[in-house]
Enzyme design. Structure first.
Site, mmCIF file in Angstrom:
data_model
loop_
_atom_site.group_PDB
_atom_site.id
_atom_site.type_symbol
_atom_site.label_atom_id
_atom_site.label_comp_id
_atom_site.label_asym_id
_atom_site.label_seq_id
_atom_site.Cartn_x
_atom_site.Cartn_y
_atom_site.Cartn_z
ATOM 1 N N LYS A 64 -9.345 20.399 26.856
ATOM 2 C CA LYS A 64 -9.158 19.041 26.569
ATOM 3 C C LYS A 64 -7.714 18.541 27.081
ATOM 4 O O LYS A 64 -7.494 17.363 26.990
ATOM 5 C CB LYS A 64 -9.566 18.437 25.265
ATOM 6 C CG LYS A 64 -11.038 18.748 24.975
ATOM 7 C CD LYS A 64 -11.360 17.996 23.676
ATOM 8 C CE LYS A 64 -12.736 18.360 23.381
ATOM 9 N NZ LYS A 64 -13.894 17.899 23.832
ATOM 10 N N HIS A 109 -16.906 14.717 14.246
ATOM 11 C CA HIS A 109 -17.661 15.697 15.355
ATOM 12 C C HIS A 109 -18.487 16.523 14.516
ATOM 13 O O HIS A 109 -18.192 17.071 13.305
ATOM 14 C CB HIS A 109 -16.579 16.337 16.120
ATOM 15 C CG HIS A 109 -17.278 16.958 17.369
ATOM 16 N ND1 HIS A 109 -17.879 18.269 17.535
ATOM 17 C CD2 HIS A 109 -17.359 16.853 18.699
ATOM 18 C CE1 HIS A 109 -18.335 18.637 18.479
ATOM 19 N NE2 HIS A 109 -17.904 17.552 19.294
ATOM 20 N N GLN A 134 -8.628 15.467 20.368
ATOM 21 C CA GLN A 134 -8.567 14.428 20.947
ATOM 22 C C GLN A 134 -7.019 13.954 20.981
ATOM 23 O O GLN A 134 -6.661 12.919 21.634
ATOM 24 C CB GLN A 134 -9.628 13.366 20.722
ATOM 25 C CG GLN A 134 -10.819 13.564 20.826
ATOM 26 C CD GLN A 134 -11.118 13.747 22.337
ATOM 27 O OE1 GLN A 134 -10.567 13.499 23.279
ATOM 28 N NE2 GLN A 134 -12.325 14.498 22.480
ATOM 29 N N ASP A 184 -8.610 17.889 12.708
ATOM 30 C CA ASP A 184 -9.066 18.300 14.081
ATOM 31 C C ASP A 184 -8.119 17.430 15.028
ATOM 32 O O ASP A 184 -8.279 16.207 15.352
ATOM 33 C CB ASP A 184 -10.381 17.698 13.950
ATOM 34 C CG ASP A 184 -11.245 17.783 15.434
ATOM 35 O OD1 ASP A 184 -10.719 18.098 16.520
ATOM 36 O OD2 ASP A 184 -12.466 17.449 15.408
ATOM 37 N N CYS A 220 -21.925 14.429 19.875
ATOM 38 C CA CYS A 220 -21.769 15.242 18.602
ATOM 39 C C CYS A 220 -21.593 14.475 17.511
ATOM 40 O O CYS A 220 -20.317 15.080 16.802
ATOM 41 C CB CYS A 220 -21.005 16.443 19.022
ATOM 42 S SG CYS A 220 -21.657 17.442 20.263
#
Length: 407
Positions: free
Chosen positions: A228, A125, A205, A202, A365
């Protein structure tokens, strides 16, 4: 948990009724962008603003003290949720983007020097690319990019050949926000640490979809966003090993992050307060607590199995349409990206919206990944606990309509 019915681990996941913003007949398939909020989260935020609101950390009156206890309890809840050794390893920030920028400025910006290297991957991202570019330009470091496998995973075999002792940081997505591919984090950690590099993961998700234990994973930094995870916007978490946080200077100055201020010299609070300047997102934190309770009540293993089944159903049905190109691995985590020959993804999204199917269309992104895939954009359907087979059927029916309209 108050406000939610007990759920059997063997029962089909049927959580749609818990989400007041999803009307009957609307297929919300944009969870990878932001998750809808269950009623218990809405109630927690409403109660905090309407019944118990006060500031934290400063007030000596009872309500402020009570709110401080509730706010700091969220830090402990987050620590348990992600397997942190201590609540003090969890820093509250505005989102994962701010968390990565914090590490870039306060760790990389002070530790990296000219000639050092940073390893990223092709599927990152923008929030896991641009902050590293900014710090690399400032200190004279260089960035390397790990390629992907044919099915859209970070190619750790290639990374093993690329890493050198000049690499000081590796930053990778646990789950791709475009392809849904899942990183083998323990192996990535082993490769990074093998050359003496620190590694940031990261988890935007992954945290809503997979059980995460940062201690077991062995990484140095882990970031995610509340919105999220079925929680509120404007809040995220940076987890980092305690010794790294202790050695990092503050990023922003202001209230709460200080020990003592004089015009001659200011001394700073220990972590995590050192990195939390100003009045925090108090009510958002209480909403995050409710969101974590909600997700834990269902069970992340069960959520992952549910989303995996929906992904398999969607890929099988979409794959049978000749003009559809599916992207990413078959076992992607909750995300299906695709293109339709001769149709721009924005047109796909517009036509699906007419059929009450909400997807994301664009570069997500992740423009370097789009370049690598040879497309300008993709259509992306992403699933959550509120989705079911009927949403996949609506998606496929809508895609078939797109193909008829465009011939």
């Amino acid at each position: 948990m108050a406000g939610r019915r007990p759920v059997s681990s063997a029962a089909p996941l049927d959580a749609l009724a818990d989400f007041p913003a999803i009307p009957a007949g609307w297929a919300y398939l944009d969870t990878a962008a932001t998750a809808q909020k269950p009623q218990v989260v809405v109630d927690a935020i409403t109660r905090a603003y309407g019944e118990t609101y006060a500031t934290v950390h400063r007030g000596v009156y009872a309500r402020s003290a009570d709110m401080t206890v509730a706010y700091e309890a969220v830090r402990g809840r987050v620590a348990r949720f992600i397997g942190a050794a201590s609540p003090e390893e969890c820093v509250f920030v505005r989102g994962a983007t701010e968390a990565i920028n914090l590490v870039a400025q306060c760790w990389a910006g002070t530790q990296l020097k000219a000639g050092d290297r940073i390893m990223l991957s092709m599927l990152e991202h923008h929030s896991n690319i641009v902050p590293w570019q900014m710090v690399a330009e400032r200190v004279g470091a260089a960035i390397d990019v790990c390629p992907l496998t044919a099915d859209g995973r970070i190619d750790l075999d290639a990374m093993a050949t690329m890493l050198t002792d000049r690499h000081k940081l590796v930053a990778l997505a646990h789950v791709s926000n475009v392809l849904g591919s899942v990183l083998d984090v323990p192996r990535a950690v082993e490769l990074a640490h093998g050359v003496g590099a620190k590694i940031l993961i990261d988890g935007c998700q992954s945290v809503p979809r997979l059980p995460v234990d940062v201690t077991a994973l062995g990484c140095d930094f882990y970031v995610f966003s509340a919105h999220k995870l079925y929680g509120p916007t404007g809040l995220g978490v940076l987890w980092a090993r305690a010794d790294l946080l202790d050695a990092m200077p503050p990023w922003q100055g202001g209230g709460s992050m200080i020990d003592r201020v004089t015009f001659a010299k200011t001394t700073y609070a220990p972590p995590p307060g050192r990195f939390e300047a100003g009045t925090p997102h108090i009510v958002g934190a209480l909403g995050l607590h409710a969101a974590i309770d909600y997700v834990d009540d269902i069970g992340l293993t069960r959520i992952h199995a549910h989303e995996t089944a929906l992904v398999a159903q969607a890929r099988e049905a979409l794959g049978s349409i000749n003009s559809v190109r599916l992207l990413g691995p078959d076992d992607s985590a909750g995300i299906v990206s695709f293109t339709i020959e001769g149709v721009h993804p924005h047109d796909i999204g517009t036509i699906l919206d007419e059929a009450q199917v909400a997807i994301r269309a664009g570069h997500h992104c992740a423009q370097p990944l789009m370049d690598a895939l040879g497309v300008e954009a993709t259509a992306r359907a992403s699933f959550g606990v509120y989705n079911g087979p009927q949403d996949v059927e609506a998606l496929v029916k809508g895609v078939e309509r797109v193909t008829r309209i465009f011939g």
